[in-house]
Design an enzyme around this catalytic site. Sequence first.
Site: not given
Ligand code: NAP
Length: 321
Positions: A157-159, A238-239, A268, A287
């Site tokens: 996705g975005r990240i 991610s989580r 956590e 985190h």
């Molecule tokens: P995003 O743009 O919505 O990207 C999520 C990606 O995951 C999408 O490309 C989606 O594609 C894919 N996805 C969803 N369900 C899936 C599945 N069952 N199997 C395979 N791929 C799947 O979100 P983002 O902004 O990149 O953020 C992603 C996550 O990072 C957040 O939800 C958060 O939990 C985590 N995060 C963690 C931190 C940290 O501090 N560690 C900070 C920021 C975010 P499809 O819909 O095509 O499957």
Amino acid sequence: MAKPKVFITRKLPEEVVSPFRNQLDIDMWPEEEKAVPRQTMLEKCKDMDGVVTMLSDKIDEQLLGQAPSLKIVCNLAVGYDNIDLDAAQKHGVTVTNTPDVLTDTTADLTFGLLMATARRLVEANQYIKDGKWNHWSPLLLAGKDIHHKTIGIVGMGRIGEAVAKRATGFEMEILYHNRSRKQDAERNLGATYVEMDELLERSDFVVCMTPLTDETREMFDEQAFRKMKKDAMFINGSRGQTVNEGDLYDALVKGEIAAAGLDVFEKEPIGKDHPLLKLDQVVCLPHIGSASVETRHEMMKLCLDNLDLYFQEKQPKTVVI
Ligand code: NAP
């Protein structure tokens, strides 16, 4: 007209909050480190119009059912797995998150975690601090190359895409797996879409960047680790609940995979006795993916902008539902 009543569940810097005090009647939890106790949270929300929440705050049917005036929940995170969206929908509550503003910061940390894990940076730092650096040897703290290796991003996705962009600088081969293909990433970054099994089998670094959902919960389990190469490294930005931590521990101890870099954990915060902390081949962070001062301020401002816009009867910038 009375100002909307808003509860912020953690102490945020006054310089970020004060510009909003004219329009919003803000009640802010006075502690920066300690979360609001659940009972206090339930009481506070009873007569609030809006709430700014942290990912450690659970927003569920119980809370929403006893908060009749609550109209909007602004989560200080892009992930919103702490919020029951069905319950929010049922109670007509708008939910917002903080996408985009944290993308690059989180990708920096995730790639940094990959580098720290591959090149054993934390171990090496500890080695000197422990006074052990009294010789040079050819394989002293030798790690694994990053450049020209294969990175497999689950959740492009975005990240995920921002991590892939960083990987291009290291001339890595980029594999990814999502539920849907991202043609832009394939064109712009030379990424290749593969099925999950192929990604696990071929990657030197498997990076998890999916949201936590019913589908992704424990997607990294015994079977997944067994499919990975023996010298592969697993990075989770991610989580924590996307991983079965017991299975990860076993895979590391049995040598089914070589190492792991973890920014997130099943439950956590973890204490110092967590089994994964005992393994030298694991790098653990508390985190801090989006934790740069600049980005955290942007996230806070975005939450408050969303609240403000909502109560001005305008569209908040980043609505989940
Ligand atoms: P995003 O743009 O919505 O990207 C999520 C990606 O995951 C999408 O490309 C989606 O594609 C894919 N996805 C969803 N369900 C899936 C599945 N069952 N199997 C395979 N791929 C799947 O979100 P983002 O902004 O990149 O953020 C992603 C996550 O990072 C957040 O939800 C958060 O939990 C985590 N995060 C963690 C931190 C940290 O501090 N560690 C900070 C920021 C975010 P499809 O819909 O095509 O499957």
